[in-house]
Design an enzyme around this catalytic site. Structure first.
Site, PDB file in Angstrom:
ATOM      1  N   PRO A   2       0.819  -1.213   0.000  1.00  0.00           N
ATOM      2  CA  PRO A   2       0.000   0.000   0.000  1.00  0.00           C
ATOM      3  C   PRO A   2       0.854   1.265   0.000  1.00  0.00           C
ATOM      4  CG  PRO A   2      -0.546  -1.487   1.836  1.00  0.00           C
ATOM      5  CD  PRO A   2       0.744  -1.935   1.259  1.00  0.00           C
ATOM      6  N   GLU A   3       0.835   1.962  -1.107  1.00  0.00           N
ATOM      7  CA  GLU A   3       1.459   3.274  -1.211  1.00  0.00           C
ATOM      8  C   GLU A   3       0.316   4.300  -1.226  1.00  0.00           C
ATOM      9  OE1 GLU A   3       4.407   3.308  -4.388  1.00  0.00           O
ATOM     10  OE2 GLU A   3       4.656   1.151  -4.240  1.00  0.00           O
ATOM     11  N   HIS A  93      -4.091 -14.797  10.048  1.00  0.00           N
ATOM     12  CA  HIS A  93      -3.405 -13.508   9.961  1.00  0.00           C
ATOM     13  C   HIS A  93      -4.298 -12.327  10.333  1.00  0.00           C
ATOM     14  CE1 HIS A  93      -0.479 -15.964   8.004  1.00  0.00           C
ATOM     15  NE2 HIS A  93      -1.165 -16.088   6.893  1.00  0.00           N
ATOM     16  N   ARG A 112       2.461 -10.559   7.047  1.00  0.00           N
ATOM     17  CA  ARG A 112       3.833 -10.446   7.560  1.00  0.00           C
ATOM     18  C   ARG A 112       3.951  -9.725   8.899  1.00  0.00           C
ATOM     19  NH1 ARG A 112       6.667  -9.350   1.822  1.00  0.00           N
ATOM     20  NH2 ARG A 112       6.197 -11.361   0.950  1.00  0.00           N
ATOM     21  N   ARG A 155      21.354  17.327  -3.804  1.00  0.00           N
ATOM     22  CA  ARG A 155      21.348  16.034  -3.123  1.00  0.00           C
ATOM     23  C   ARG A 155      22.146  15.057  -3.976  1.00  0.00           C
ATOM     24  NH1 ARG A 155      17.287  15.600   0.792  1.00  0.00           N
ATOM     25  NH2 ARG A 155      18.352  13.657   1.287  1.00  0.00           N
TER      26      ARG A 155
END
Length: 274
Positions: A2-3, A93, A112, A155
DNA sequence: GGAGTTGTTCCGCC
DNA sequence: AGGCGGAACAACTC
């Protein structure tokens, strides 16, 4: 994974199901995902509270309770938030269940076990480091081209890794970073400082465009991701480079390459990303 | 049973 | 001081 587009889609799907509902009770099956309290204290904090609103910030979800506390959730890699009828079998889970005041439940499921839940007063959100350091929202007023140029120039690290830094701009993860760089025609290994004004402008617009596309396609269901009602997104059908190693680039026909950059998988087209 | 998976954080170095 | 790269860590699947 999930972004920003996935978390935004989850927020939109949960909003109509949760806002106005009361949390009647809460069960915790895996205690370590609760980061702010002992389990009993967490349960006492949410029991009886009414959900007033849900917002997204970066990859975090914020669930506002009428107790002036906020339930802050980060799904990390494989976390899911699913609305289920209370009679549905509890799958493997499943780590936390919030019982609502109808026949529905909000379930936190995470293969996880990397996802995290926090419960804290609104004014104490800054105590969560990952939240505190978040840079501007890509669709917010602060995220101007001028800001972006300033954040990137001088940067030395590669531009792909910089896009993943949540303090530069909030919400980009590995999939969208690769897609954004392909859309902008920029090689992920380029030092950030080597990008010229024109490239930075292209990159800036690609960030907005690719994230917007991800939201419009209701997220990328590459492996685990589904929204709050268990529905997959369709952005995986529109990816240009991520996990497309060996395929031909839709723009120039060259073969997509997979490499490692900053310890992460990185996909790009050697033909049209310079 | 070792490799692969990613977001975040920590640590040592320059 | 602060940016940087690399490693550690979370825990599971194949």
């Amino acid at each position: 994974m999930p972004e920003l587009p996935e978390v935004e889609t989850i927020k939109r799907s949960l909003h109509p199901k949760l806002v106005g509902r009361k949390i009647r009770d809460c069960e915790i099956f895996y205690e370590k995902c609760i980061k702010t309290h002992a389990p009993e204290k967490f349960i006492n904090g949410v029991r009886g509270a009414t959900i007033e609103n849900i917002e997204r910030r970066g990859k975090y979800l914020k669930i506002f309770l009428n107790t002036a506390e906020i339930l802050l959730i980060h799904l990390r890699m494989t976390g899911r938030l699913i609305i289920s009828p209370k009679g549905d079998p509890v799958t493997k889970h499943t780590h936390v269940i919030f019982h609502l005041d109808n026949d529905l439940q909000l379930r936190f499921i995470d293969i996880r076990k990397f996802g995290t839940l926090y419960l804290l007063p609104g004014e104490e959100l800054h105590k969560v480091r990952g939240y505190r350091i978040l840079g501007p929202e890509p669709f917010g007023e602060e995220f101007t081209l001028e800001y972006f140029k300033k954040a990137v120039k001088e940067r030395k690290k590669n531009i792909k890794t910089l896009l993943l830094d949540q303090d530069v701009v909030a919400g980009i993860g590995n999939i969208y970073a690769d897609e954004i760089l392909h859309a902008a025609g920029i090689n992920p290994a380029r030092p950030a400082e080597s990008l010229n004004g024109n490239e930075l402008e292209k990159l800036y617009h690609s960030i907005k465009r690719e994230l917007k596309k991800g939201i419009e396609n209701r997220g990328t269901s590459f492996s685990d991701y589904v929204d709050g009602e268990g529905r997959k997104g369709k952005n995986q059908d529109y990816l240009s480079v991520y996990h497309r190693q060996g395929c031909n680039c839709s723009r120039c026909g060259c073969e997509i390459i997979k490499t490692k950059l900053g310890g992460r998988s990185s996909h790009y087209c050697p033909g049209c990303q310079e």
